[in-house]
Design an enzyme around this catalytic site. Structure first.
Site, short mmCIF file in Angstrom:
data_model
loop_
_atom_site.label_atom_id
_atom_site.label_comp_id
_atom_site.label_asym_id
_atom_site.label_seq_id
_atom_site.Cartn_x
_atom_site.Cartn_y
_atom_site.Cartn_z
N CYS A 20 3.27 -0.36 -19.79
CA CYS A 20 4.07 0.70 -19.15
C CYS A 20 3.34 2.02 -19.30
CB CYS A 20 5.49 0.73 -19.70
SG CYS A 20 5.60 1.07 -21.47
N ARG A 26 9.56 0.32 -22.31
CA ARG A 26 9.62 -0.90 -21.50
C ARG A 26 8.68 -2.00 -21.99
NH1 ARG A 26 8.52 2.17 -16.04
NH2 ARG A 26 7.37 3.40 -17.59
N ASP A 137 12.08 3.46 -15.60
CA ASP A 137 11.76 4.14 -16.85
C ASP A 137 13.06 4.67 -17.47
OD1 ASP A 137 10.89 5.77 -18.85
OD2 ASP A 137 9.45 6.87 -17.63
P1 4NP Z 1 7.78 3.79 -21.31
O1 4NP Z 1 8.71 5.11 -21.25
O2 4NP Z 1 6.66 4.01 -20.32
O3 4NP Z 1 8.70 2.71 -20.89
O4 4NP Z 1 7.28 3.67 -22.74
C1 4NP Z 1 8.19 6.39 -21.39
C2 4NP Z 1 7.98 6.91 -22.62
C3 4NP Z 1 7.49 8.21 -22.76
C4 4NP Z 1 7.23 8.96 -21.64
C5 4NP Z 1 7.45 8.44 -20.39
C6 4NP Z 1 7.91 7.14 -20.26
N1 4NP Z 1 6.78 10.30 -21.79
O5 4NP Z 1 6.62 10.97 -20.77
O6 4NP Z 1 6.53 10.74 -22.92
#
Ligand code: 4NP
Length: 169
Positions: A20, A26, A137
């Site tokens: 991800c 995710r 997300d």
């Molecule tokens: P992930 O979610 O891609 O599912 O781990 C996110 C975690 C952090 C961020 C964006 C998406 N961020 O912008 O810090």
């Protein structure tokens, strides 16, 4: 036989990497669910399971606390420590599962020679339910978003493991 499939043996375990953006919500959830299902089926020796992120914001962190509490409520442990997806992962893994189309494009962008594109898939290609092809997300939303992500990943992992099981020798 699809190009990402091959005979799976204890000597040559099948290697999956869930990817991800941050590697804290995710993909750690997908990794934890898949590990849980593999253990339930007694197939630990046939799989190597990992996750990573295309972004570098959270390297070294455990999974997000809401991802962990959601998974734990379903009896699933999330062992991941965030790391960044690297070019070498394209070579090393049999199947690279992108959570959304942005992750998918970013991974393929690293593969300029298009040597590995056949092993990069969108996770929701394995979702047995029709609809959206992205795992949304949940980072900026509430707990319901994390539960939804868990449900999408749970049924997609069940389907994916059933497909891969057919190739265990
Ligand atoms: P992930 O979610 O891609 O599912 O781990 C996110 C975690 C952090 C961020 C964006 C998406 N961020 O912008 O810090």
């Amino acid at each position: 036989m699809s190009d990402y499939l091959r005979p799976i043996t204890k000597e040559n375990p099948y290697k999956l990497c869930f990817v991800c953006l941050g590697n804290i919500c995710r993909s750690p959830t997908a990794e934890g669910i898949f590990i849980h299902k593999v253990k339930e089926a007694g197939l630990e020796l046939y799989f190597y399971i990992d996750s990573s992120g295309t972004g570098a914001y959270h390297i070294g962190e455990r999974a997000n606390s809401k991802s962990q509490s959601t998974a734990n409520a379903h009896g699933v442990h999330l062992p991941s420590i965030a790391r960044r997806f690297e070019y070498q992962d394209l070579e090393e893994f049999d199947l690279i599962l992108a959570m959304d189309s942005s992750n998918y494009r970013n991974i393929l962008h690293m593969d300029k020679a298009e040597k590995y594109s056949s092993k990069v898939k969108l996770m929701r290609e394995f979702d047995p339910e029709p609809g959206d092809k992205e795992v949304p997300d949940p980072y900026y939303g509430g707990l319901q978003g994390f539960e939804n992500v868990f449900q999408v990943l749970d049924r997609s992992c069940t389907n994916l493991l059933n497909i891969l099981k057919e190739h265990i020798k």
